[in-house]
Write a protein that holds these residues in place. Sequence first.
Motif, PDB file in Angstrom:
ATOM      1  N   ARG A   1       3.713 -11.083  11.677  1.00  0.00           N
ATOM      2  CA  ARG A   1       2.867  -9.913  11.433  1.00  0.00           C
ATOM      3  C   ARG A   1       3.487  -9.121  10.295  1.00  0.00           C
ATOM      4  O   ARG A   1       4.519  -8.475  10.462  1.00  0.00           O
ATOM      5  CB  ARG A   1       2.751  -9.069  12.703  1.00  0.00           C
ATOM      6  N   GLN A   2       2.842  -9.176   9.162  1.00  0.00           N
ATOM      7  CA  GLN A   2       3.334  -8.501   7.967  1.00  0.00           C
ATOM      8  C   GLN A   2       2.700  -7.118   7.904  1.00  0.00           C
ATOM      9  O   GLN A   2       1.492  -6.986   7.728  1.00  0.00           O
ATOM     10  CB  GLN A   2       3.005  -9.329   6.725  1.00  0.00           C
ATOM     11  N   PHE A   3       3.551  -6.127   8.034  1.00  0.00           N
ATOM     12  CA  PHE A   3       3.105  -4.746   8.211  1.00  0.00           C
ATOM     13  C   PHE A   3       3.489  -3.959   6.958  1.00  0.00           C
ATOM     14  O   PHE A   3       4.653  -3.987   6.532  1.00  0.00           O
ATOM     15  CB  PHE A   3       3.817  -4.160   9.439  1.00  0.00           C
ATOM     16  N   TYR A   4       2.502  -3.276   6.380  1.00  0.00           N
ATOM     17  CA  TYR A   4       2.793  -2.469   5.198  1.00  0.00           C
ATOM     18  C   TYR A   4       2.388  -1.023   5.455  1.00  0.00           C
ATOM     19  O   TYR A   4       1.299  -0.738   5.960  1.00  0.00           O
ATOM     20  CB  TYR A   4       2.053  -2.985   3.959  1.00  0.00           C
ATOM     21  N   VAL A   5       3.294  -0.098   5.067  1.00  0.00           N
ATOM     22  CA  VAL A   5       3.045   1.340   5.197  1.00  0.00           C
ATOM     23  C   VAL A   5       3.191   1.971   3.822  1.00  0.00           C
ATOM     24  O   VAL A   5       4.256   1.848   3.188  1.00  0.00           O
ATOM     25  CB  VAL A   5       4.032   2.006   6.184  1.00  0.00           C
ATOM     26  N   GLY A   6       2.143   2.632   3.370  1.00  0.00           N
ATOM     27  CA  GLY A   6       2.182   3.333   2.094  1.00  0.00           C
ATOM     28  C   GLY A   6       1.871   4.797   2.273  1.00  0.00           C
ATOM     29  O   GLY A   6       0.723   5.165   2.572  1.00  0.00           O
ATOM     30  N   ALA A   7       2.877   5.652   2.142  1.00  0.00           N
ATOM     31  CA  ALA A   7       2.650   7.093   2.248  1.00  0.00           C
ATOM     32  C   ALA A   7       1.852   7.579   1.035  1.00  0.00           C
ATOM     33  O   ALA A   7       2.089   7.140  -0.097  1.00  0.00           O
ATOM     34  CB  ALA A   7       3.966   7.837   2.347  1.00  0.00           C
ATOM     35  N   LEU A   8       0.914   8.481   1.283  1.00  0.00           N
ATOM     36  CA  LEU A   8       0.118   9.020   0.183  1.00  0.00           C
ATOM     37  C   LEU A   8       0.901  10.021  -0.657  1.00  0.00           C
ATOM     38  O   LEU A   8       0.477  10.364  -1.766  1.00  0.00           O
ATOM     39  CB  LEU A   8      -1.151   9.682   0.734  1.00  0.00           C
ATOM     40  N   GLY A   9       2.020  10.518  -0.130  1.00  0.00           N
ATOM     41  CA  GLY A   9       2.855  11.443  -0.903  1.00  0.00           C
ATOM     42  C   GLY A   9       2.140  12.712  -1.294  1.00  0.00           C
ATOM     43  O   GLY A   9       2.385  13.282  -2.376  1.00  0.00           O
TER      44      GLY A   9
ATOM     45  N   ALA B   1      13.526 -12.710   1.345  1.00  0.00           N
ATOM     46  CA  ALA B   1      12.321 -12.188   0.691  1.00  0.00           C
ATOM     47  C   ALA B   1      11.214 -13.232   0.622  1.00  0.00           C
ATOM     48  O   ALA B   1      11.446 -14.382   0.233  1.00  0.00           O
ATOM     49  CB  ALA B   1      12.662 -11.705  -0.713  1.00  0.00           C
ATOM     50  N   CYS B   2      10.012 -12.808   1.003  1.00  0.00           N
ATOM     51  CA  CYS B   2       8.795 -13.614   0.855  1.00  0.00           C
ATOM     52  C   CYS B   2       7.689 -12.731   0.306  1.00  0.00           C
ATOM     53  O   CYS B   2       7.706 -11.500   0.482  1.00  0.00           O
ATOM     54  CB  CYS B   2       8.342 -14.183   2.199  1.00  0.00           C
ATOM     55  N   ASN B   3       6.710 -13.351  -0.335  1.00  0.00           N
ATOM     56  CA  ASN B   3       5.500 -12.625  -0.689  1.00  0.00           C
ATOM     57  C   ASN B   3       4.573 -12.593   0.508  1.00  0.00           C
ATOM     58  O   ASN B   3       4.527 -13.526   1.309  1.00  0.00           O
ATOM     59  CB  ASN B   3       4.797 -13.279  -1.878  1.00  0.00           C
ATOM     60  N   SER B   4       3.825 -11.512   0.636  1.00  0.00           N
ATOM     61  CA  SER B   4       2.882 -11.388   1.747  1.00  0.00           C
ATOM     62  C   SER B   4       1.807 -12.461   1.636  1.00  0.00           C
ATOM     63  O   SER B   4       1.520 -12.977   0.553  1.00  0.00           O
ATOM     64  CB  SER B   4       2.245 -10.001   1.750  1.00  0.00           C
ATOM     65  N   MET B   5       1.226 -12.807   2.760  1.00  0.00           N
ATOM     66  CA  MET B   5       0.198 -13.844   2.776  1.00  0.00           C
ATOM     67  C   MET B   5      -1.086 -13.347   2.109  1.00  0.00           C
ATOM     68  O   MET B   5      -1.347 -12.136   2.058  1.00  0.00           O
ATOM     69  CB  MET B   5      -0.084 -14.277   4.223  1.00  0.00           C
ATOM     70  N   PRO B   6      -1.904 -14.239   1.574  1.00  0.00           N
ATOM     71  CA  PRO B   6      -3.145 -13.818   0.903  1.00  0.00           C
ATOM     72  C   PRO B   6      -4.099 -13.119   1.875  1.00  0.00           C
ATOM     73  O   PRO B   6      -4.110 -13.409   3.075  1.00  0.00           O
ATOM     74  CB  PRO B   6      -3.740 -15.141   0.403  1.00  0.00           C
ATOM     75  N   MET B   7      -4.896 -12.200   1.317  1.00  0.00           N
ATOM     76  CA  MET B   7      -5.882 -11.469   2.106  1.00  0.00           C
ATOM     77  C   MET B   7      -7.284 -11.886   1.686  1.00  0.00           C
ATOM     78  O   MET B   7      -7.543 -12.135   0.511  1.00  0.00           O
ATOM     79  CB  MET B   7      -5.702  -9.966   1.925  1.00  0.00           C
ATOM     80  N   ALA B   8      -8.189 -11.909   2.654  1.00  0.00           N
ATOM     81  CA  ALA B   8      -9.570 -12.279   2.364  1.00  0.00           C
ATOM     82  C   ALA B   8     -10.354 -11.126   1.760  1.00  0.00           C
ATOM     83  O   ALA B   8     -11.311 -11.336   1.028  1.00  0.00           O
ATOM     84  CB  ALA B   8     -10.252 -12.768   3.643  1.00  0.00           C
ATOM     85  N   GLY B   9      -9.955  -9.888   2.088  1.00  0.00           N
ATOM     86  CA  GLY B   9     -10.668  -8.720   1.585  1.00  0.00           C
ATOM     87  C   GLY B   9      -9.949  -8.087   0.402  1.00  0.00           C
ATOM     88  O   GLY B   9      -8.793  -8.382   0.103  1.00  0.00           O
ATOM     89  N   ASP B  10     -10.663  -7.188  -0.294  1.00  0.00           N
ATOM     90  CA  ASP B  10     -10.098  -6.452  -1.418  1.00  0.00           C
ATOM     91  C   ASP B  10      -9.686  -5.071  -0.918  1.00  0.00           C
ATOM     92  O   ASP B  10     -10.523  -4.222  -0.632  1.00  0.00           O
ATOM     93  CB  ASP B  10     -11.127  -6.328  -2.545  1.00  0.00           C
ATOM     94  N   TYR B  11      -8.364  -4.867  -0.813  1.00  0.00           N
ATOM     95  CA  TYR B  11      -7.850  -3.591  -0.318  1.00  0.00           C
ATOM     96  C   TYR B  11      -6.969  -2.901  -1.361  1.00  0.00           C
ATOM     97  O   TYR B  11      -6.079  -2.124  -1.021  1.00  0.00           O
ATOM     98  CB  TYR B  11      -7.041  -3.809   0.964  1.00  0.00           C
ATOM     99  N   GLY B  12      -7.191  -3.216  -2.629  1.00  0.00           N
ATOM    100  CA  GLY B  12      -6.372  -2.636  -3.689  1.00  0.00           C
ATOM    101  C   GLY B  12      -5.178  -3.522  -3.959  1.00  0.00           C
ATOM    102  O   GLY B  12      -5.312  -4.604  -4.543  1.00  0.00           O
ATOM    103  N   MET B  13      -3.991  -3.082  -3.546  1.00  0.00           N
ATOM    104  CA  MET B  13      -2.778  -3.888  -3.717  1.00  0.00           C
ATOM    105  C   MET B  13      -2.963  -5.236  -3.032  1.00  0.00           C
ATOM    106  O   MET B  13      -3.196  -5.306  -1.824  1.00  0.00           O
ATOM    107  CB  MET B  13      -1.580  -3.152  -3.126  1.00  0.00           C
ATOM    108  N   ALA B  14      -2.821  -6.328  -3.773  1.00  0.00           N
ATOM    109  CA  ALA B  14      -3.134  -7.651  -3.245  1.00  0.00           C
ATOM    110  C   ALA B  14      -1.940  -8.317  -2.588  1.00  0.00           C
ATOM    111  O   ALA B  14      -2.106  -9.223  -1.772  1.00  0.00           O
ATOM    112  CB  ALA B  14      -3.679  -8.543  -4.351  1.00  0.00           C
ATOM    113  N   SER B  15      -0.702  -7.899  -2.937  1.00  0.00           N
ATOM    114  CA  SER B  15       0.471  -8.581  -2.405  1.00  0.00           C
ATOM    115  C   SER B  15       1.666  -7.647  -2.497  1.00  0.00           C
ATOM    116  O   SER B  15       1.701  -6.717  -3.319  1.00  0.00           O
ATOM    117  CB  SER B  15       0.730  -9.877  -3.185  1.00  0.00           C
TER     118      SER B  15
END
Length: 871
Positions: free
Chosen positions: A303-311, A493-507
């Motif tokens: 489970r690759q979890f990403y958190v991006g604070a809006l700052g 280190a690994c790159n995140s898996m590909p996403m089917a949807g467009d959520y901005g940042m792709a990887s």
Amino acid sequence: MTSHAQGPVAAISRPPLTLKMTVAALAGAGMLSGASVWAQDAVPADSTSVVTVSGVRKAAQSAQTIKRNADEVLDSIVAEEAGKFPDKNVAEMLGRITGVQIRRENGEAREVVIRGLPGLVTLLNGREMFTAGKEGRSLYLADIPAAMLQRVDVYKTQGAEMVEGGTAGVIDVRTARPFDAKGFTSSIMARVENRDKSKTNDPNLSGMISNRWKTGYGDIGALLGLSYQDGNYHDEVTWNSPPKDRAADLGAGISAPDELGHVLYQGQRKRVAGNFAVQWRPNADLELFAEGISTQIHHDAERQFYVGALGLNKNSSYTLIPGTNQVQTATSPNSNPFALGSTQAPHDYSLGSQGAIGARWNVSPGWRVTTELARTLSKVRQEYPIVDLVAAPPTITGNTYVNGGAQFSYPGYDMTNPNNYRVATFFDNHSHAEGRSTDWRADATWSPENDGFIKEVSTGVRVAKRNAAYVHELDGFQPAPGNIPLSSVPGLACNSMPMAGDYGMASWVTPCAAYMHDNIGSLRKLFNGTGARTEEDRLSQFNNQETTYAIYTKAKYGFRAGDIPVDGTIGVRVVQTKGVLSGYSQANDVILPVSSTPSSTDVLPNATLKAMILPDVQARLTAGKSMQRANFDQFNPGVSYNVPSTTVQAVGTGGNPDLKPIEGNNFDAAAEWYFAPTGSLTATLFRHDFKNYILTSSTKETYNGIVYDVNRPRNMSKGTLQGAELSYQQFYDKLPGWLGGFGLQANITYMKGDLTDTGGVLKPFVGMSKLSYNIVGLYERDGWSGRLAYNWRDKYVDTFNYRGLGFDLIVDPIKTMDASLSYKISEAMSLTVDVENLLDRKYHDYHGVASNPRDIRRYDRVVGLSLRYKM
């Protein structure tokens, strides 16, 4: 073809007052009760009226006959032929049944509710079975593969002879037995599944062999079944954190989430299952059996979890969602917002088994005695390491509401460069649970020789001793000892898996799950210096013992009210529950063992009435009382607090050893029109009144100077749930030519209700959709059969008072569509193509109002190809 007790389903004429089942019910069902299923030997009195059916029609006819002849309100799903169902496991089948709602996640159906309620009893061949865990009351139904099944019964009302413990109903999973067939039978199925988002081709293989022999020692039968499933899956989520007041930085009345993020799930589940059954009938009056089932699961997930604070700050630029004060877009330049890439790498192992022996003895023409002894074992273990990486991009641009979800990016910053990250935290999480039980029951039934008012009287006893234990890690959170550049840990280190949807940042860069499993000792040493595994948290630990003693009496009656035949049942079950609850509690930073010995006695009456208003129209009334015990973890006296950090909120989980059983008073009224062997129109009104309903809610509690949101279960004051069900089924045989192969199944359920807490505040039923319906188009003719199934359920509350913030987490309506097409190559071989998730469904939930989204989740579309051979 001549009819026989275990052969093709047959529709036969019958006198209006008869209480015997038709051959269709006998072939598909066995005894309609919570007792063990016994092979049926009756043959039709008038074999000239037999109409042979097969395949989809046979299954529909058999299920309809079971429903028609049942004492209780129930629906059934019956195999088209031995072990052949349109779905892969029990949980997925149940979503087609009137009033049953399921939730699919992590590659399969998971949660099951009946009429909006989760409090159900799961039985295997009439015996209680469960999967160990924190809750540990019910069986994880996806673990039972379809290849082993004869049928599944969903009881919405409960007779006195049935195992108690569910206010929602009872799901009874019936496996095949050798006496179900007249002789040798076997089948094998090979299947491959293609999943579009996980991009895998997964093998499934199952087989069953059964035979019976006439010997000098009587009839003997033996059956063996095996199943192997290898399933990959990919789920993806984009999310918003809960909205917060931004008066300090954006202006009065403005709200916005602190963070946006993604979660990508990739997993592989290998499930191996086997079952056996042996029957011996030395003479017509005595039968003995032994049977068992075991399922083993290995589940590895990433489970690759990403958190991006809006700052967000006073220099942020933003726009609002039209008509609201909620931020839609925001850009925070040079704010160096917090950014985290995390990998959760759980490995789950589960093993569940049940074995049983039993006997039936026809003591005399009017007396029958049955008994059985069962032993159930279950254990679940999980290793759940988590590693967090952090980065510091200068600027973020985010949109909180794009097609209902989040989208964000980092202009001019490469989030795929490992040199931009450092290793931040490690969570050394783990848990294990074990459960075991021994159940014994004995039943006696008396059928009077004279055809009077009383048709049958039965009585029985059941004694069950059950143990449940659970524990998880203590303070799994471990911060990095200083600054550890990601580049200094080769292979992490690994790159995140590909996403089917467009959520901005792709990887982005995230820890490799394979490295975490293969080098868990090295990771522990990197963070704690010793390589030692995190110790267990005694406050999470419980070891509970529960013993139940039950006795029941039930009578079947019948009479004629003028020209209307009437029959029904009246009975009562008395059950005493004694518990020994052992755990730990904490006072003044001292952990002490605690125990309690709760005890309760419940009297559960039940009555049914069924009137044959016309030869093909009947009305039924049922009334009864049910009870539901709290889950084992809900009794735990301890409170577990996590260690808050930049990525972990201050949350605690506690139990309540003083919980009382939920009590339910249930009423059903139904009208049923059976206008054809595979044609019916039924309507049911129902009402459930609850007392001591248990609801988990969050309150603020302070421990060691930190304010935690602590979730605890509590008995509510009362609750009411009422609604209506409408179901229709028909094959259009009278249409000309190939059109006569079409059929339709449709059902709709409407519910409403609420809970009232001790302060008089109304609260919703968690997981209840007010409206849900299924429409299933069927076809069977000239070797072809097909199915197109559409399911829709209304929005529902997922979590009440989410994180103690004063609003509920609400799930948007869910719609799914599946399809299958089969061709019978020969009498022995058939080929099937099926598609799950034709509509590429999305799961969408939100914080109180739709413009405050939390998740959008997307799942695999699965295309399966199956080849089935039978002898």
